[in-house]
Scaffold this motif. Structure first.
Motif, PDB file in Angstrom:
ATOM      1  N   ASP A   1      51.287-108.886 -77.922  1.00  0.00           N
ATOM      2  CA  ASP A   1      51.552-109.777 -76.514  1.00  0.00           C
ATOM      3  C   ASP A   1      50.124-109.452 -76.191  1.00  0.00           C
ATOM      4  O   ASP A   1      49.470-108.610 -76.524  1.00  0.00           O
ATOM      5  CB  ASP A   1      52.634-109.378 -75.829  1.00  0.00           C
ATOM      6  CG  ASP A   1      53.507-109.976 -75.936  1.00  0.00           C
ATOM      7  OD1 ASP A   1      53.928-110.894 -76.659  1.00  0.00           O
ATOM      8  OD2 ASP A   1      54.898-109.284 -75.050  1.00  0.00           O
ATOM      9  N   ASP A   2      49.005-110.931 -75.786  1.00  0.00           N
ATOM     10  CA  ASP A   2      48.108-110.900 -74.887  1.00  0.00           C
ATOM     11  C   ASP A   2      48.127-109.715 -73.496  1.00  0.00           C
ATOM     12  O   ASP A   2      47.823-110.704 -72.444  1.00  0.00           O
ATOM     13  CB  ASP A   2      47.225-112.317 -74.649  1.00  0.00           C
ATOM     14  CG  ASP A   2      45.891-112.165 -74.451  1.00  0.00           C
ATOM     15  OD1 ASP A   2      45.505-111.338 -74.541  1.00  0.00           O
ATOM     16  OD2 ASP A   2      45.448-113.250 -73.436  1.00  0.00           O
ATOM     17  N   ASP A   3      48.189-108.911 -74.228  1.00  0.00           N
ATOM     18  CA  ASP A   3      48.191-107.431 -73.116  1.00  0.00           C
ATOM     19  C   ASP A   3      48.052-106.294 -73.543  1.00  0.00           C
ATOM     20  O   ASP A   3      47.873-106.513 -73.897  1.00  0.00           O
ATOM     21  CB  ASP A   3      49.920-107.476 -73.051  1.00  0.00           C
ATOM     22  CG  ASP A   3      50.231-106.435 -70.788  1.00  0.00           C
ATOM     23  OD1 ASP A   3      50.885-105.088 -71.787  1.00  0.00           O
ATOM     24  OD2 ASP A   3      49.510-106.391 -70.151  1.00  0.00           O
ATOM     25  N   ASP A   4      46.942-105.818 -72.481  1.00  0.00           N
ATOM     26  CA  ASP A   4      46.350-104.382 -72.634  1.00  0.00           C
ATOM     27  C   ASP A   4      47.434-103.691 -72.366  1.00  0.00           C
ATOM     28  O   ASP A   4      46.838-103.012 -73.918  1.00  0.00           O
ATOM     29  CB  ASP A   4      45.675-104.529 -70.566  1.00  0.00           C
ATOM     30  CG  ASP A   4      44.698-105.563 -70.999  1.00  0.00           C
ATOM     31  OD1 ASP A   4      43.592-106.355 -72.268  1.00  0.00           O
ATOM     32  OD2 ASP A   4      44.354-105.159 -69.978  1.00  0.00           O
TER      33      ASP A   4
END
Length: 215
Positions: A32-35
């Protein structure tokens, strides 16, 4: 998120089991584009690679063909082969015939990512990353608890719990990371492994305890 049966476990399922251990919400996917998801993926890969490097685990072993380079090496051997990509550390054994896994190649040298020898074809028995589906239960639990320890401080800020979980997974720091649950997995693997015909092989338990290979 519904639970995933062990028959089809994926990387994200292991991460989510670790997060559940510390009361944290699950992630949907590690890409996911999540830190946090990206950090969780890096921590997962690092911990699994380190655990796989502790022993020659049968469930993570694979025989791979090596590609022979066109030019003869200047080292004096007849052929040079590329070391396999995707392997964790150097191969356990080199073979000229994969159907005879106990007939190891004895005469060779390693130079800058290449194997130099006189064999006309070459295979390598390597440790590789494998999906959690193929992990033994003891190894799986060690990784889950180890990951829970790694996630604990950034998620819960509980340093005491993080240390407790890490010791449960890998034992006392004086055991060098091969105690606790991982130590039990190592002992089970060794106990269930067939004896080697090679009396000059190093002892796998000693290797695991004292970093004899993989690092």
């Amino acid at each position: 998120m519904t639970s995933t049966p062990d028959a089809i476990l994926e990387d994200v399922d292991i991460v989510n089991r670790a997060l559940a251990r510390i009361g944290a919400p699950p992630v949907m996917a590690l890409d996911d584009d999540d830190d946090f998801a990206r950090a969780a993926q890096l921590i997962y890969l690092t911990d699994v690679e380190a655990a796989l490097g502790r022993l020659r685990w049968r469930f993570a072993s694979r025989t791979l063909p090596l590609s022979r380079l066109s030019a003869a090496p200047v080292s004096g051997w007849r052929h040079a082969y590329e070391l396999p990509g995707g392997a964790l550390g150097l191969p356990e054994h080199y073979l000229t015939d994969p159907r005879q896994p106990r007939n190891h190649l004895r005469n060779f040298s390693i130079e800058a990512g290449e194997v130099h020898c006189d064999a006309d074809r070459l295979f390598a028995r390597c440790t590789v990353m494998v999906a959690p589906t193929y992990w033994p239960p003891e190894f799986r639990r060690a990784i889950i608890i180890g990951l829970a320890s790694a996630f604990c401080v950034p998620v819960t800020h509980d340093v005491t719990l993080a240390e407790k979980l890490r010791q449960e997974a890998y034992g006392d720091p004086r055991e060098g990371g091969v105690g606790g649950l991982l130590g039990r997995a190592i002992a089970n693997e060794i106990a269930s492994s067939p004896p080697s015909d090679d009396m000059d092989e190093s002892n796998p338990l000693t290797d695991a305890r004292y970093g004899g290979w993989g690092f």
